[in-house]
Design a protein around this motif. Structure first.
Motif, PDB file in Angstrom:
ATOM      1  N   VAL A  20     107.043 -44.673  -3.026  1.00 32.51           N
ATOM      2  CA  VAL A  20     106.486 -44.869  -1.687  1.00 32.51           C
ATOM      3  C   VAL A  20     106.834 -46.267  -1.179  1.00 32.51           C
ATOM      4  O   VAL A  20     107.265 -46.442  -0.032  1.00 32.51           O
ATOM      5  N   LEU A  21     106.666 -47.271  -2.031  1.00 36.21           N
ATOM      6  CA  LEU A  21     106.997 -48.640  -1.645  1.00 36.21           C
ATOM      7  C   LEU A  21     108.477 -48.753  -1.276  1.00 36.21           C
ATOM      8  O   LEU A  21     108.818 -49.324  -0.240  1.00 36.21           O
ATOM      9  N   TYR A  22     109.334 -48.200  -2.111  1.00 36.59           N
ATOM     10  CA  TYR A  22     110.773 -48.217  -1.821  1.00 36.59           C
ATOM     11  C   TYR A  22     111.065 -47.555  -0.478  1.00 36.59           C
ATOM     12  O   TYR A  22     111.811 -48.090   0.343  1.00 36.59           O
ATOM     13  N   GLY A  23     110.465 -46.397  -0.247  1.00 40.47           N
ATOM     14  CA  GLY A  23     110.684 -45.684   1.010  1.00 40.47           C
ATOM     15  C   GLY A  23     110.238 -46.481   2.228  1.00 40.47           C
ATOM     16  O   GLY A  23     110.932 -46.518   3.252  1.00 40.47           O
ATOM     17  N   ARG A  24     109.095 -47.124   2.109  1.00 42.34           N
ATOM     18  CA  ARG A  24     108.591 -47.933   3.227  1.00 42.34           C
ATOM     19  C   ARG A  24     109.507 -49.135   3.491  1.00 42.34           C
ATOM     20  O   ARG A  24     109.788 -49.473   4.640  1.00 42.34           O
ATOM     21  N   ILE A  25     109.939 -49.787   2.423  1.00 44.83           N
ATOM     22  CA  ILE A  25     110.830 -50.939   2.593  1.00 44.83           C
ATOM     23  C   ILE A  25     112.145 -50.485   3.213  1.00 44.83           C
ATOM     24  O   ILE A  25     112.622 -51.089   4.181  1.00 44.83           O
ATOM     25  N   ALA A 128     107.514 -55.675   5.374  1.00 43.74           N
ATOM     26  CA  ALA A 128     107.214 -54.464   4.605  1.00 43.74           C
ATOM     27  C   ALA A 128     106.366 -54.795   3.387  1.00 43.74           C
ATOM     28  O   ALA A 128     105.407 -54.073   3.068  1.00 43.74           O
ATOM     29  N   LEU A 129     106.687 -55.881   2.711  1.00 39.97           N
ATOM     30  CA  LEU A 129     105.917 -56.276   1.535  1.00 39.97           C
ATOM     31  C   LEU A 129     104.519 -56.746   1.925  1.00 39.97           C
ATOM     32  O   LEU A 129     103.542 -56.463   1.214  1.00 39.97           O
ATOM     33  N   ALA A 130     104.410 -57.448   3.028  1.00 35.41           N
ATOM     34  CA  ALA A 130     103.090 -57.889   3.488  1.00 35.41           C
ATOM     35  C   ALA A 130     102.207 -56.691   3.817  1.00 35.41           C
ATOM     36  O   ALA A 130     101.030 -56.653   3.442  1.00 35.41           O
ATOM     37  N   ASP A 131     102.770 -55.699   4.502  1.00 34.40           N
ATOM     38  CA  ASP A 131     102.011 -54.481   4.806  1.00 34.40           C
ATOM     39  C   ASP A 131     101.583 -53.770   3.521  1.00 34.40           C
ATOM     40  O   ASP A 131     100.443 -53.330   3.393  1.00 34.40           O
ATOM     41  N   ALA A 132     102.517 -53.659   2.576  1.00 32.83           N
ATOM     42  CA  ALA A 132     102.242 -52.936   1.332  1.00 32.83           C
ATOM     43  C   ALA A 132     101.241 -53.671   0.450  1.00 32.83           C
ATOM     44  O   ALA A 132     100.522 -53.042  -0.325  1.00 32.83           O
ATOM     45  N   SER A 133     101.175 -54.985   0.568  1.00 34.08           N
ATOM     46  CA  SER A 133     100.255 -55.745  -0.294  1.00 34.08           C
ATOM     47  C   SER A 133      98.797 -55.408  -0.008  1.00 34.08           C
ATOM     48  O   SER A 133      97.939 -55.635  -0.854  1.00 34.08           O
ATOM     49  N   GLY A 134      98.514 -54.852   1.157  1.00 34.58           N
ATOM     50  CA  GLY A 134      97.160 -54.440   1.486  1.00 34.58           C
ATOM     51  C   GLY A 134      96.788 -53.063   0.954  1.00 34.58           C
ATOM     52  O   GLY A 134      95.644 -52.639   1.064  1.00 34.58           O
ATOM     53  N   ASP A 135      97.737 -52.367   0.387  1.00 33.10           N
ATOM     54  CA  ASP A 135      97.502 -51.034  -0.169  1.00 33.10           C
ATOM     55  C   ASP A 135      97.210 -51.176  -1.658  1.00 33.10           C
ATOM     56  O   ASP A 135      98.028 -51.700  -2.413  1.00 33.10           O
ATOM     57  N   ARG A 136      96.066 -50.706  -2.089  1.00 40.04           N
ATOM     58  CA  ARG A 136      95.617 -50.858  -3.471  1.00 40.04           C
ATOM     59  C   ARG A 136      96.642 -50.333  -4.477  1.00 40.04           C
ATOM     60  O   ARG A 136      96.835 -50.939  -5.536  1.00 40.04           O
ATOM     61  N   VAL A 142     104.124 -55.097  -5.363  1.00 38.57           N
ATOM     62  CA  VAL A 142     104.448 -56.222  -4.478  1.00 38.57           C
ATOM     63  C   VAL A 142     104.284 -57.534  -5.244  1.00 38.57           C
ATOM     64  O   VAL A 142     105.135 -58.421  -5.150  1.00 38.57           O
ATOM     65  N   ARG A 143     103.220 -57.637  -6.034  1.00 37.66           N
ATOM     66  CA  ARG A 143     103.005 -58.854  -6.827  1.00 37.66           C
ATOM     67  C   ARG A 143     104.163 -59.088  -7.793  1.00 37.66           C
ATOM     68  O   ARG A 143     104.620 -60.216  -7.952  1.00 37.66           O
TER      69      ARG A 143
END
Length: 152
Positions: A20-25, A128-136, A142-143
């Protein structure tokens, strides 16, 4: 291990989150690069990989090496390189020591476009990483990426 094994389930959930992270980025990169520079994310990646091969002009790899580097089949890589070559962003030439080998080289026009697109790529990646960092579920990945940035 069974399909309901907690370790397998956690691993599968981690893989799904990473996908999911890869797809969003990739979607964010694709949208920004296409809108501002007329480049797909894959085209950017090919130019970027080739540009980092040596310190001189261009950057070159044999076609099979490029396919491995950008994780595409050789036929998909050949089609992608042909499109970039039509736009005068890449050029292909025979290896001077092995006539069976075909190298791919970034043209001056390709290097110019890549230089212009890098800030767009970096900005879209940061967003994209900033947005994803808010997703548990995505935050741990992201970290890890952010830690890699500080380690290099």
């Amino acid at each position: 291990m069974t399909a309901t094994d907690p370790a397998l389930t956690a691993r599968a959930q981690g893989w799904i989150a990473l996908s999911v992270l890869y797809g969003r980025i990739e979607a964010r990169l694709e949208k920004a690069l296409e809108a501002r520079h007329g480049l797909s994310a894959r085209e950017f990646f090919v130019l970027d990989v080739l540009s980092r091969q040596h310190d001189g002009d261009g950057g070159h790899l044999q076609m099979r090496q490029l396919a491995d580097a950008v994780v595409l089949s050789q036929s998909a890589t050949t089609r992608l390189v042909a499109r970039l070559e039509e736009r005068d962003l890449l050029e292909r030439y025979l290896c001077p020591t092995d006539r069976r080998g075909i190298y791919t080289n970034v043209t001056p026009e390709g290097a110019k476009l890549l230089d212009a697109a890098r800030p767009t790529h970096d900005e879209a990646l940061r967003e994209a990483l900033a947005d994803a960092s808010g997703d548990r579920e995505l935050a741990p990945f992201v970290r890890v990426l952010e830690e890699q940035k500080t380690d290099s």
